[in-house]
Design a protein around this motif. Sequence first.
Motif, PDB file in Angstrom:
ATOM      1  N   TRP A 177       0.824  -1.207   0.000  1.00 30.46           N
ATOM      2  CA  TRP A 177       0.000   0.000   0.000  1.00 30.46           C
ATOM      3  C   TRP A 177       0.861   1.261   0.000  1.00 30.46           C
ATOM      4  O   TRP A 177       0.533   2.244  -0.674  1.00 30.46           O
ATOM      5  CB  TRP A 177      -0.921   0.000   1.216  1.00 30.46           C
ATOM      6  CG  TRP A 177      -2.044  -0.980   1.116  1.00 30.46           C
ATOM      7  CD1 TRP A 177      -2.054  -2.268   1.576  1.00 30.46           C
ATOM      8  CD2 TRP A 177      -3.312  -0.768   0.497  1.00 30.46           C
ATOM      9  NE1 TRP A 177      -3.254  -2.871   1.291  1.00 30.46           N
ATOM     10  CE2 TRP A 177      -4.048  -1.967   0.632  1.00 30.46           C
ATOM     11  CE3 TRP A 177      -3.905   0.323  -0.141  1.00 30.46           C
ATOM     12  CZ2 TRP A 177      -5.344  -2.110   0.138  1.00 30.46           C
ATOM     13  CZ3 TRP A 177      -5.203   0.184  -0.630  1.00 30.46           C
ATOM     14  CH2 TRP A 177      -5.897  -1.013  -0.485  1.00 30.46           C
ATOM     15  N   VAL A 178       1.950   1.227   0.740  1.00 33.37           N
ATOM     16  CA  VAL A 178       2.846   2.386   0.779  1.00 33.37           C
ATOM     17  C   VAL A 178       3.476   2.624  -0.593  1.00 33.37           C
ATOM     18  O   VAL A 178       3.550   3.765  -1.075  1.00 33.37           O
ATOM     19  CB  VAL A 178       3.939   2.187   1.850  1.00 33.37           C
ATOM     20  CG1 VAL A 178       4.978   3.299   1.779  1.00 33.37           C
ATOM     21  CG2 VAL A 178       3.313   2.134   3.236  1.00 33.37           C
ATOM     22  N   ALA A 179       3.909   1.545  -1.230  1.00 35.01           N
ATOM     23  CA  ALA A 179       4.486   1.675  -2.574  1.00 35.01           C
ATOM     24  C   ALA A 179       3.460   2.236  -3.553  1.00 35.01           C
ATOM     25  O   ALA A 179       3.762   3.131  -4.353  1.00 35.01           O
ATOM     26  CB  ALA A 179       4.999   0.315  -3.052  1.00 35.01           C
ATOM     27  N   VAL A 196       3.553   5.820  -5.802  1.00 38.71           N
ATOM     28  CA  VAL A 196       3.430   5.773  -7.266  1.00 38.71           C
ATOM     29  C   VAL A 196       2.297   6.681  -7.724  1.00 38.71           C
ATOM     30  O   VAL A 196       2.450   7.471  -8.668  1.00 38.71           O
ATOM     31  CB  VAL A 196       3.198   4.321  -7.742  1.00 38.71           C
ATOM     32  CG1 VAL A 196       2.801   4.303  -9.219  1.00 38.71           C
ATOM     33  CG2 VAL A 196       4.454   3.498  -7.541  1.00 38.71           C
ATOM     34  N   VAL A 197       1.150   6.579  -7.049  1.00 35.34           N
ATOM     35  CA  VAL A 197       0.003   7.430  -7.404  1.00 35.34           C
ATOM     36  C   VAL A 197       0.347   8.904  -7.169  1.00 35.34           C
ATOM     37  O   VAL A 197       0.005   9.778  -7.988  1.00 35.34           O
ATOM     38  CB  VAL A 197      -1.239   7.020  -6.586  1.00 35.34           C
ATOM     39  CG1 VAL A 197      -2.365   8.032  -6.776  1.00 35.34           C
ATOM     40  CG2 VAL A 197      -1.697   5.631  -6.995  1.00 35.34           C
ATOM     41  N   LEU A 198       1.028   9.192  -6.062  1.00 31.67           N
ATOM     42  CA  LEU A 198       1.416  10.573  -5.765  1.00 31.67           C
ATOM     43  C   LEU A 198       2.351  11.115  -6.835  1.00 31.67           C
ATOM     44  O   LEU A 198       2.206  12.270  -7.280  1.00 31.67           O
ATOM     45  CB  LEU A 198       2.087  10.643  -4.391  1.00 31.67           C
ATOM     46  CG  LEU A 198       2.563  12.027  -3.924  1.00 31.67           C
ATOM     47  CD1 LEU A 198       1.383  12.980  -3.796  1.00 31.67           C
ATOM     48  CD2 LEU A 198       3.318  11.909  -2.602  1.00 31.67           C
ATOM     49  N   ALA A 199       3.307  10.297  -7.263  1.00 28.13           N
ATOM     50  CA  ALA A 199       4.255  10.742  -8.294  1.00 28.13           C
ATOM     51  C   ALA A 199       3.542  11.014  -9.616  1.00 28.13           C
ATOM     52  O   ALA A 199       3.824  12.017 -10.293  1.00 28.13           O
ATOM     53  CB  ALA A 199       5.333   9.674  -8.482  1.00 28.13           C
ATOM     54  N   VAL A 211      11.831   7.903  -5.294  1.00 25.18           N
ATOM     55  CA  VAL A 211      12.985   7.603  -4.435  1.00 25.18           C
ATOM     56  C   VAL A 211      12.559   7.568  -2.969  1.00 25.18           C
ATOM     57  O   VAL A 211      12.939   6.666  -2.219  1.00 25.18           O
ATOM     58  CB  VAL A 211      14.106   8.638  -4.662  1.00 25.18           C
ATOM     59  CG1 VAL A 211      15.201   8.479  -3.604  1.00 25.18           C
ATOM     60  CG2 VAL A 211      14.695   8.483  -6.051  1.00 25.18           C
ATOM     61  N   ILE A 212      11.760   8.560  -2.571  1.00 24.85           N
ATOM     62  CA  ILE A 212      11.267   8.582  -1.181  1.00 24.85           C
ATOM     63  C   ILE A 212      10.434   7.331  -0.901  1.00 24.85           C
ATOM     64  O   ILE A 212      10.549   6.704   0.160  1.00 24.85           O
ATOM     65  CB  ILE A 212      10.447   9.853  -0.919  1.00 24.85           C
ATOM     66  CG1 ILE A 212      11.345  11.093  -1.006  1.00 24.85           C
ATOM     67  CG2 ILE A 212       9.773   9.788   0.457  1.00 24.85           C
ATOM     68  CD1 ILE A 212      10.585  12.405  -0.941  1.00 24.85           C
ATOM     69  N   GLY A 213       9.592   6.952  -1.854  1.00 21.94           N
ATOM     70  CA  GLY A 213       8.783   5.749  -1.692  1.00 21.94           C
ATOM     71  C   GLY A 213       9.627   4.502  -1.578  1.00 21.94           C
ATOM     72  O   GLY A 213       9.347   3.607  -0.768  1.00 21.94           O
ATOM     73  N   LEU A 214      10.684   4.414  -2.369  1.00 24.56           N
ATOM     74  CA  LEU A 214      11.583   3.260  -2.314  1.00 24.56           C
ATOM     75  C   LEU A 214      12.277   3.178  -0.960  1.00 24.56           C
ATOM     76  O   LEU A 214      12.403   2.092  -0.384  1.00 24.56           O
ATOM     77  CB  LEU A 214      12.620   3.362  -3.437  1.00 24.56           C
ATOM     78  CG  LEU A 214      13.576   2.169  -3.589  1.00 24.56           C
ATOM     79  CD1 LEU A 214      12.808   0.898  -3.915  1.00 24.56           C
ATOM     80  CD2 LEU A 214      14.614   2.460  -4.665  1.00 24.56           C
ATOM     81  N   VAL A 215      12.720   4.319  -0.454  1.00 21.22           N
ATOM     82  CA  VAL A 215      13.367   4.341   0.866  1.00 21.22           C
ATOM     83  C   VAL A 215      12.380   3.915   1.951  1.00 21.22           C
ATOM     84  O   VAL A 215      12.705   3.123   2.847  1.00 21.22           O
ATOM     85  CB  VAL A 215      13.937   5.740   1.160  1.00 21.22           C
ATOM     86  CG1 VAL A 215      14.430   5.826   2.602  1.00 21.22           C
ATOM     87  CG2 VAL A 215      15.075   6.063   0.192  1.00 21.22           C
TER      88      VAL A 215
END
Length: 209
Positions: free
Chosen positions: A44-46, A50-53, A77-81
């Motif tokens: 869900w966080v990922a 993605v949707v935000l980007a 990048v923030i999402g990946l971290v």
Amino acid sequence: MGHDDFATEPVRGLPERPPLGEELLWQGRPDALALARDAFKVTWVAGYFVVLAIWRASAVSDGSPASVIAVMLPYLVIGLVACGILYLMAWVQARATVYTITTARVALRIGAALTVTLNVPFKQVGAATLATKRNGTGSIALETLGATRISYLVCWPHVRPWRFAKTQPTLRCIPDAARVAKVLADAAETRISEPTVARVMPAMAMAAE
């Protein structure tokens, strides 16, 4: 030199040796990736990042590939971290956990920072609920009897989600959950059906008059 925090355990996953006649039937731990998805909601966080980007790129960029990438990249990048941190937390939890099924009880050695061992005798289990995924991983929740209160926060994520009033200890995200559930069911049925033999002390012989 390295130090094993659990080196003093007489039996892996248990604070003391089982009583005479109690046998270990199964031991395991959560699958780290399954725990990250189920308890830490990494999927869900990922998806959120993605949707935000995509939303920011559609609102800010001029439509050119370079502009879209420039806008989306920081969010991705923030999402990946963030996902990496969540997976690391799940991995640490999984490594620190040992679930044990014996012929008399279920034991959960849990906690990465504060380690506790929760013992649930079969005779205190009212019901067990199995929930499985397509890949065979799943969780077994234990509904306990009596008025004993178990802290939801202390046991999380090794609990059934959203059951706050009556916390249900859970073997969470274990591989081959259906087989483990059968081991648990067979052991509990055998234990509960054992007859209870009362020990009667021999009466003292009365002295002859």
